[in-house]
Design an enzyme around this catalytic site. Structure first.
Site, PDB file in Angstrom:
ATOM      1  N   HIS A   1      47.467  41.767  41.007  1.00 36.07           N
ATOM      2  CA  HIS A   1      46.022  41.994  41.088  1.00 36.07           C
ATOM      3  C   HIS A   1      45.265  40.990  40.300  1.00 36.07           C
ATOM      4  CE1 HIS A   1      41.937  44.138  40.433  1.00 36.07           C
ATOM      5  NE2 HIS A   1      42.371  44.819  41.431  1.00 36.07           N
TER       6      HIS A   1
ATOM      7  N   GLU B   1      41.669  40.489  48.140  1.00 37.17           N
ATOM      8  CA  GLU B   1      40.523  40.671  47.461  1.00 37.17           C
ATOM      9  C   GLU B   1      39.818  39.367  46.681  1.00 37.17           C
ATOM     10  OE1 GLU B   1      42.154  42.784  43.859  1.00 37.17           O
ATOM     11  OE2 GLU B   1      43.269  40.921  43.304  1.00 37.17           O
TER      12      GLU B   1
ATOM     13  N   ASN C   1      42.703  52.417  43.484  1.00 38.94           N
ATOM     14  CA  ASN C   1      43.427  51.642  42.267  1.00 38.94           C
ATOM     15  C   ASN C   1      42.391  52.242  41.132  1.00 38.94           C
ATOM     16  OD1 ASN C   1      44.459  50.345  39.999  1.00 38.94           O
ATOM     17  ND2 ASN C   1      43.572  48.280  40.755  1.00 38.94           N
ATOM     18  N   TRP C   2      42.884  53.223  40.346  1.00 39.39           N
ATOM     19  CA  TRP C   2      42.102  53.935  39.113  1.00 39.39           C
ATOM     20  C   TRP C   2      42.062  53.109  37.897  1.00 39.39           C
ATOM     21  CZ3 TRP C   2      44.490  59.359  39.518  1.00 39.39           C
ATOM     22  CH2 TRP C   2      44.161  59.905  40.519  1.00 39.39           C
ATOM     23  N   LYS C   3      42.615  51.870  37.788  1.00 39.49           N
ATOM     24  CA  LYS C   3      42.761  51.135  36.742  1.00 39.49           C
ATOM     25  C   LYS C   3      42.855  52.095  35.392  1.00 39.49           C
ATOM     26  CE  LYS C   3      40.303  47.829  39.555  1.00 39.49           C
ATOM     27  NZ  LYS C   3      38.969  46.857  39.675  1.00 39.49           N
TER      28      LYS C   3
ATOM     29  N   GLY D   1      38.498  50.279  44.429  1.00 35.31           N
ATOM     30  CA  GLY D   1      38.371  50.349  42.894  1.00 35.31           C
ATOM     31  C   GLY D   1      37.640  51.515  42.501  1.00 35.31           C
ATOM     32  N   GLY D   2      36.176  51.152  42.125  1.00 37.84           N
ATOM     33  CA  GLY D   2      35.582  52.257  41.512  1.00 37.84           C
ATOM     34  C   GLY D   2      35.251  53.431  42.373  1.00 37.84           C
TER      35      GLY D   2
ATOM     36  N   SER E   1      34.823  46.093  45.975  1.00 36.43           N
ATOM     37  CA  SER E   1      33.538  47.085  46.161  1.00 36.43           C
ATOM     38  C   SER E   1      33.640  47.416  47.729  1.00 36.43           C
ATOM     39  CB  SER E   1      32.462  45.959  45.938  1.00 36.43           C
ATOM     40  OG  SER E   1      32.345  45.374  44.782  1.00 36.43           O
TER      41      SER E   1
ATOM     42  N   GLY F   1      34.282  44.637  41.390  1.00 33.31           N
ATOM     43  CA  GLY F   1      33.398  45.146  40.523  1.00 33.31           C
ATOM     44  C   GLY F   1      32.031  44.725  40.286  1.00 33.31           C
TER      45      GLY F   1
ATOM     46  N   GLU G   1      42.761  40.941  38.170  1.00 34.59           N
ATOM     47  CA  GLU G   1      42.480  41.242  36.805  1.00 34.59           C
ATOM     48  C   GLU G   1      43.654  40.884  36.114  1.00 34.59           C
ATOM     49  OE1 GLU G   1      39.390  44.864  37.663  1.00 34.59           O
ATOM     50  OE2 GLU G   1      41.461  45.307  37.112  1.00 34.59           O
TER      51      GLU G   1
END
Length: 255
Positions: free
Chosen positions: A95, A167, A9-11, A234-235, A213, A173, A97
């Site tokens: 998600h 999640e 997921n590149w957000k 994610g990151g 993470s 994050g 967020e």
């Protein structure tokens, strides 16, 4: 046997050009991987270009969100049909967020899941508790509510085809990761509830993946849990080397 799924997921990262370069490089590094499903979720602007770059490869593309209506006066929104036309096969729904920053409820998640299924998109449906809820020992109750309300009217056959992403919000994050045992407990609970409410076949086929993470150095411990079927990354998915390492680390032979 459920095939592991690794989704990046590149957000709100990567321009169209950066997304295309990444996908072209990724398809080369994972071209021989046949035992893991690989998905990347770029921003809407890069969706079509990324799907074109992934064409005829073992890399699929997901949208990060969608609206539940087919069309209408919803400024800034994107429908399931538009996502399909752009070349996506998956869509991330609910998600944390989206829930936390944009006020999405379980009811909204339910409408999006139904719309995605109707458009023949595979939803990756996110569930999970906040730090406060975990500290109050409410994790399993929160998961129950999100599954029951988020999948209201969804059939067992449809559940079999979609992906549930556990999640824990406190691990997204933050650099904090649920231990393999914590992830395993939550995943086992989710699968038990799916079996109770949607049937044994749905529970056996539905993939439950972990998000929060995820890194190359913890993917093997996570995927070794019997009810963990992959990861929503994610990151670490923004870097080609780390994302490839996560894909390779999730292969059944690597565990």
């Amino acid at each position: 046997m459920r095939v592991p799924l690794i989704a990046g997921n590149w957000k709100m990262f990567k321009t169209v050009q950066e997304a295309v370069v990444f996908v072209k490089e990724l398809r080369g590094t994972v071209k021989d991987v046949e035992d893991v499903e690989i998905v990347v979720a770029p921003a809407f602007t890069a969706l079509h270009a990324a799907a074109e770059a992934a064409r005829n490869s073992n890399v699929s593309v997901a949208a990060q969100d969608m609206h539940w209506e087919r069309e209408g006066a919803f400024t800034g929104e994107v429908s399931a049909g538009m996502i399909v036309e752009a070349g996506a096969e998956y869509v991330i729904v609910g998600h944390s967020e989206r829930r936390r920053l944009f006020g999405e409820t379980d009811g909204i998640v339910n409408r999006k899941v139904a719309a995605a299924i109707a458009a023949k998109l595979t939803p990756i449906v996110c569930v999970g508790e906040t730090l406060e809820e975990r500290e109050r020992n409410e994790t399993l109750a929160v998961l129950d509510r999100q599954i029951k309300d988020g999948f209201d009217t969804v059939t067992g056959e449809q559940i079999s085809e979609l992906v549930i992403a556990y999640e824990p919000v406190w691990a997204i994050g933050t650099g904090r990761t649920a231990t393999a045992a914590q992830a395993g407990e939550a995943h086992a609970h989710i699968r038990t509830r799916v079996k109770q409410w949607f049937g044994a076949e749905a529970a056996g086929q539905c993939r439950v993946i972990y998000g929060g993470s995820v890194k190359p150095d913890n993917i093997r411990q996570l995927i070794a849990e019997p009810d963990v079927d992959g990861a929503l990354v994610g990151g670490a998915s923004l870097d080609l080397k780390s994302f490839t390492a996560i894909v390779l680390g999730s292969r059944p032979a690597a565990v």
